[in-house]
Design a protein around this motif. Structure first.
Motif, PDB file in Angstrom:
ATOM      1  N   ASP A  53      36.635  69.940  -3.856  1.00 36.56           N
ATOM      2  CA  ASP A  53      35.343  69.973  -3.160  1.00 36.56           C
ATOM      3  C   ASP A  53      34.254  70.666  -3.966  1.00 36.56           C
ATOM      4  O   ASP A  53      33.069  70.369  -3.811  1.00 36.56           O
ATOM      5  CB  ASP A  53      35.485  70.670  -1.801  1.00 36.56           C
ATOM      6  CG  ASP A  53      36.179  69.784  -0.779  1.00 36.56           C
ATOM      7  OD1 ASP A  53      36.054  68.546  -0.896  1.00 36.56           O
ATOM      8  OD2 ASP A  53      36.849  70.314   0.111  1.00 36.56           O
ATOM      9  N   THR A  54      34.628  71.598  -4.830  1.00 35.19           N
ATOM     10  CA  THR A  54      33.615  72.319  -5.604  1.00 35.19           C
ATOM     11  C   THR A  54      33.081  71.471  -6.763  1.00 35.19           C
ATOM     12  O   THR A  54      32.030  71.786  -7.317  1.00 35.19           O
ATOM     13  CB  THR A  54      34.192  73.632  -6.174  1.00 35.19           C
ATOM     14  OG1 THR A  54      35.309  73.318  -7.019  1.00 35.19           O
ATOM     15  CG2 THR A  54      34.638  74.546  -5.044  1.00 35.19           C
ATOM     16  N   ASN A  83      24.945  49.994  -4.630  1.00 36.97           N
ATOM     17  CA  ASN A  83      24.210  51.256  -4.718  1.00 36.97           C
ATOM     18  C   ASN A  83      24.751  52.178  -5.796  1.00 36.97           C
ATOM     19  O   ASN A  83      24.295  53.314  -5.937  1.00 36.97           O
ATOM     20  CB  ASN A  83      24.245  51.982  -3.364  1.00 36.97           C
ATOM     21  CG  ASN A  83      23.474  51.232  -2.312  1.00 36.97           C
ATOM     22  OD1 ASN A  83      22.376  50.746  -2.563  1.00 36.97           O
ATOM     23  ND2 ASN A  83      24.047  51.110  -1.120  1.00 36.97           N
ATOM     24  N   ARG A  84      25.755  51.709  -6.538  1.00 35.34           N
ATOM     25  CA  ARG A  84      26.342  52.463  -7.648  1.00 35.34           C
ATOM     26  C   ARG A  84      26.755  53.861  -7.212  1.00 35.34           C
ATOM     27  O   ARG A  84      26.297  54.871  -7.724  1.00 35.34           O
ATOM     28  CB  ARG A  84      25.356  52.521  -8.820  1.00 35.34           C
ATOM     29  CG  ARG A  84      25.026  51.142  -9.371  1.00 35.34           C
ATOM     30  CD  ARG A  84      24.005  51.198 -10.482  1.00 35.34           C
ATOM     31  NE  ARG A  84      23.763  49.869 -11.013  1.00 35.34           N
ATOM     32  CZ  ARG A  84      22.879  49.601 -11.977  1.00 35.34           C
ATOM     33  NH1 ARG A  84      22.189  50.571 -12.515  1.00 35.34           N
ATOM     34  NH2 ARG A  84      22.721  48.377 -12.401  1.00 35.34           N
ATOM     35  N   SER A  85      27.645  53.868  -6.226  1.00 30.72           N
ATOM     36  CA  SER A  85      28.097  55.131  -5.644  1.00 30.72           C
ATOM     37  C   SER A  85      29.529  55.005  -5.159  1.00 30.72           C
ATOM     38  O   SER A  85      30.054  53.901  -4.998  1.00 30.72           O
ATOM     39  CB  SER A  85      27.215  55.523  -4.453  1.00 30.72           C
ATOM     40  OG  SER A  85      25.870  55.679  -4.816  1.00 30.72           O
ATOM     41  N   VAL A  86      30.150  56.160  -4.923  1.00 36.39           N
ATOM     42  CA  VAL A  86      31.396  56.245  -4.173  1.00 36.39           C
ATOM     43  C   VAL A  86      31.089  57.040  -2.917  1.00 36.39           C
ATOM     44  O   VAL A  86      30.587  58.169  -2.998  1.00 36.39           O
ATOM     45  CB  VAL A  86      32.513  56.929  -4.980  1.00 36.39           C
ATOM     46  CG1 VAL A  86      33.727  57.179  -4.100  1.00 36.39           C
ATOM     47  CG2 VAL A  86      32.901  56.078  -6.186  1.00 36.39           C
ATOM     48  N   HIS A  87      31.336  56.447  -1.755  1.00 34.54           N
ATOM     49  CA  HIS A  87      31.058  57.111  -0.486  1.00 34.54           C
ATOM     50  C   HIS A  87      32.333  57.773   0.030  1.00 34.54           C
ATOM     51  O   HIS A  87      33.411  57.173   0.006  1.00 34.54           O
ATOM     52  CB  HIS A  87      30.535  56.128   0.562  1.00 34.54           C
ATOM     53  CG  HIS A  87      29.327  55.361   0.104  1.00 34.54           C
ATOM     54  ND1 HIS A  87      28.152  55.979  -0.251  1.00 34.54           N
ATOM     55  CD2 HIS A  87      29.128  54.030  -0.063  1.00 34.54           C
ATOM     56  CE1 HIS A  87      27.268  55.065  -0.607  1.00 34.54           C
ATOM     57  NE2 HIS A  87      27.842  53.870  -0.512  1.00 34.54           N
ATOM     58  N   VAL A  88      32.214  59.006   0.495  1.00 36.01           N
ATOM     59  CA  VAL A  88      33.331  59.745   1.075  1.00 36.01           C
ATOM     60  C   VAL A  88      33.141  59.739   2.586  1.00 36.01           C
ATOM     61  O   VAL A  88      32.133  60.226   3.093  1.00 36.01           O
ATOM     62  CB  VAL A  88      33.383  61.197   0.556  1.00 36.01           C
ATOM     63  CG1 VAL A  88      34.639  61.893   1.059  1.00 36.01           C
ATOM     64  CG2 VAL A  88      33.314  61.227  -0.972  1.00 36.01           C
ATOM     65  N   LEU A  89      34.103  59.157   3.321  1.00 32.85           N
ATOM     66  CA  LEU A  89      34.014  59.025   4.770  1.00 32.85           C
ATOM     67  C   LEU A  89      35.089  59.856   5.449  1.00 32.85           C
ATOM     68  O   LEU A  89      36.170  60.065   4.889  1.00 32.85           O
ATOM     69  CB  LEU A  89      34.194  57.558   5.197  1.00 32.85           C
ATOM     70  CG  LEU A  89      33.065  56.564   4.983  1.00 32.85           C
ATOM     71  CD1 LEU A  89      32.839  56.282   3.507  1.00 32.85           C
ATOM     72  CD2 LEU A  89      33.378  55.257   5.714  1.00 32.85           C
ATOM     73  N   SER A  90      34.806  60.293   6.657  1.00 30.08           N
ATOM     74  CA  SER A  90      35.826  60.887   7.499  1.00 30.08           C
ATOM     75  C   SER A  90      36.681  59.759   8.068  1.00 30.08           C
ATOM     76  O   SER A  90      36.153  58.806   8.641  1.00 30.08           O
ATOM     77  CB  SER A  90      35.184  61.665   8.647  1.00 30.08           C
ATOM     78  OG  SER A  90      36.125  61.925   9.670  1.00 30.08           O
ATOM     79  N   ARG A  91      37.997  59.878   7.892  1.00 35.90           N
ATOM     80  CA  ARG A  91      38.879  58.831   8.416  1.00 35.90           C
ATOM     81  C   ARG A  91      38.835  58.770   9.935  1.00 35.90           C
ATOM     82  O   ARG A  91      38.989  57.704  10.528  1.00 35.90           O
ATOM     83  CB  ARG A  91      40.310  59.060   7.945  1.00 35.90           C
ATOM     84  CG  ARG A  91      41.203  57.859   8.196  1.00 35.90           C
ATOM     85  CD  ARG A  91      42.636  58.155   7.867  1.00 35.90           C
ATOM     86  NE  ARG A  91      43.245  59.009   8.858  1.00 35.90           N
ATOM     87  CZ  ARG A  91      44.542  59.294   8.880  1.00 35.90           C
ATOM     88  NH1 ARG A  91      45.327  58.814   7.956  1.00 35.90           N
ATOM     89  NH2 ARG A  91      45.039  60.080   9.809  1.00 35.90           N
ATOM     90  N   LYS A  92      38.607  59.881  10.584  1.00 35.79           N
ATOM     91  CA  LYS A  92      38.639  59.923  12.048  1.00 35.79           C
ATOM     92  C   LYS A  92      37.358  59.379  12.671  1.00 35.79           C
ATOM     93  O   LYS A  92      37.404  58.632  13.641  1.00 35.79           O
ATOM     94  CB  LYS A  92      38.881  61.374  12.512  1.00 35.79           C
ATOM     95  CG  LYS A  92      38.988  61.516  14.028  1.00 35.79           C
ATOM     96  CD  LYS A  92      40.163  60.736  14.591  1.00 35.79           C
ATOM     97  CE  LYS A  92      40.287  60.892  16.097  1.00 35.79           C
ATOM     98  NZ  LYS A  92      41.340  60.035  16.656  1.00 35.79           N
ATOM     99  N   THR A  93      36.197  59.732  12.112  1.00 36.55           N
ATOM    100  CA  THR A  93      34.927  59.359  12.743  1.00 36.55           C
ATOM    101  C   THR A  93      34.200  58.224  12.038  1.00 36.55           C
ATOM    102  O   THR A  93      33.313  57.599  12.608  1.00 36.55           O
ATOM    103  CB  THR A  93      33.971  60.562  12.792  1.00 36.55           C
ATOM    104  OG1 THR A  93      33.583  60.906  11.458  1.00 36.55           O
ATOM    105  CG2 THR A  93      34.630  61.755  13.458  1.00 36.55           C
ATOM    106  N   GLY A  94      34.552  57.953  10.779  1.00 35.93           N
ATOM    107  CA  GLY A  94      33.826  56.950  10.014  1.00 35.93           C
ATOM    108  C   GLY A  94      32.525  57.471   9.431  1.00 35.93           C
ATOM    109  O   GLY A  94      31.808  56.737   8.751  1.00 35.93           O
ATOM    110  N   GLU A  95      32.211  58.740   9.657  1.00 39.17           N
ATOM    111  CA  GLU A  95      30.954  59.311   9.177  1.00 39.17           C
ATOM    112  C   GLU A  95      30.986  59.471   7.657  1.00 39.17           C
ATOM    113  O   GLU A  95      31.994  59.857   7.067  1.00 39.17           O
ATOM    114  CB  GLU A  95      30.743  60.689   9.817  1.00 39.17           C
ATOM    115  CG  GLU A  95      29.508  61.417   9.325  1.00 39.17           C
ATOM    116  CD  GLU A  95      29.435  62.832   9.868  1.00 39.17           C
ATOM    117  OE1 GLU A  95      28.434  63.510   9.590  1.00 39.17           O
ATOM    118  OE2 GLU A  95      30.386  63.245  10.563  1.00 39.17           O
TER     119      GLU A  95
END
Length: 254
Positions: free
Chosen positions: A73-74, A13-25
Motif C-alpha cells: 500500500d505504501t 484510460n491507461r490505468s489499473v483500477h483497484v476495486l473493493s471486491r465486496k462493494t465494487g467501489e
C-alpha cells in the motif's frame, strides 16, 4: 485478486483500477503511462496476474512487454521489473500457474511460458471456438483445481457492433489441449477483456463505452462492468460464496 481487492486493467484510460471486491467501489487508480514513479510506460494495459512473489503482473500489448508492480500500500503500482515479449508478440491475457505463465498472444494463440525466462515450454495452441470467434483477451487460472479460463469475443462486422452476441468464457486444462466447458455470456457482455478466479467465483471484466445496439438502442449492455459468476450451484457451496458476492455500484443517470 488480493486481500479483498480486485485489479482491473484499463487500456483506454491507461490505468489499473483497484476495486473493493465486496462493494465494487474504485479504491484507487494507478496510471500506467507513465507509472507513478516515472520513466516506464504501459500504453496497452491489458492482462493482470498475481505472481508467486506476491507482485502484480501487467501485460502491455502495445508496448510488447510485461511489467511487475508492487502490491504494498505504501508503494502500490511501483514498477520493479520490465520484460520484453517481442519474441512472442503482443500479450493481452496473462496468468501465472506455479512456475509457468499462460499468455494470450496475437488474439487467438495461447502460450505456455517459463515464468523466469519467458521461453515457450510448448508450441502455441490456436484456440478457435465456432460461433464464438478467436479473440482471446482474458486468461485466469487456479493451481489447486488445475483449471484455466479464457474469454472469447467474435468481431463479426466492420463496426464491431454485433460481437456481444458471441462473447463467452471457456474452461481448459493447464495443457490447453481441449475446451472442457464453455459459457455463452449473451446479453450480459459486450467485450470481455479479463477473467479471474477467487473463492469459487469467476470475475469477468467487460465493456466498451462506444457500443450501441441498433435494435434496442441500449448502450454497451450496462456499461463498463465486472460480471461475477458462480459455477457450482450446490446448496452448500452457494451458502459459502453468496456472502462474498459484490454489491453492484451504479454510476450516472439510468
Amino acid at each position: 485478486m488480493s486481500a479483498g481487492r480486485l485489479f482491473v486493467a484499463d487500456d483506454n484510460n491507461r490505468s489499473v483500477h483497484v476495486l473493493s471486491r465486496k462493494t465494487g467501489e474504485v479504491i484507487r487508480s494507478i496510471p500506467t503511462a507513465p507509472f507513478p514513479d516515472g520513466g516506464e510506460e504501459a500504453h496497452g494495459a491489458e492482462g493482470l496476474a498475481l505472481t508467486c512473489d506476491d507482485a502484480l503482473l501487467l501485460a502491455d500489448d502495445y508496448g510488447r512487454a510485461l511489467f511487475e508492480l508492487t502490491l504494498d500500500d505504501t508503494a502500490l503500482g511501483r514498477v520493479t521489473r520490465r520484460r520484453s515479449t517481442e519474441a512472442i508478440g503482443p500479450v493481452e491475457g496473462i496468468e501465472q500457474l506455479g512456475d509457468h505463465l499462460i499468455a494470450a498472444v496475437n488474439r487467438s494463440r495461447l502460450y505456455t511460458l517459463d515464468s523466469k525466462t519467458l521461453e515457450p515450454l510448448a508450441p502455441p495452441v490456436e484456440l478457435r471456438v465456432e460461433a464464438f470467434g478467436e479473440h482471446i483477451a482474458g486468461v485466469g487460472g487456479d493451481v489447486a483445481s488445475e483449471r484455466v479460463f479464457v474469454t472469447l469475443s467474435a468481431y463479426t462486422g466492420s463496426d464491431q457492433k454485433w460481437r456481444n452476441q458471441s462473447s463467452a468464457f471457456a474452461e481448459l486444462k493447464p495443457r490447453l489441449s481441449r475446451v472442457n466447458s464453455l459459457w455463452h455470456l449473451g446479453p450480459f457482455s459486450n467485450d470481455p477483456r479479463g477473467i479471474a478466479l477467487d473463492d469459487g467465483l469467476v470475475y469477468v471484466a467487460d465493456g466498451r463505452g462506444t457500443f450501441t445496439d441498433e435494435r434496442t438502442g441500449e448502450i454497451n449492455r450496462g456499461g463498463i462492468k465486472v460480471l461475477v459468476f458462480t459455477l457450482d450451484s450446490r446448496p452448500k457451496n452457494l451458502a459459502r460464496v453468496l456472502p462474498h458476492l459484490p454489491i453492484r455500484q451504479d454510476t450516472g443517470t439510468p
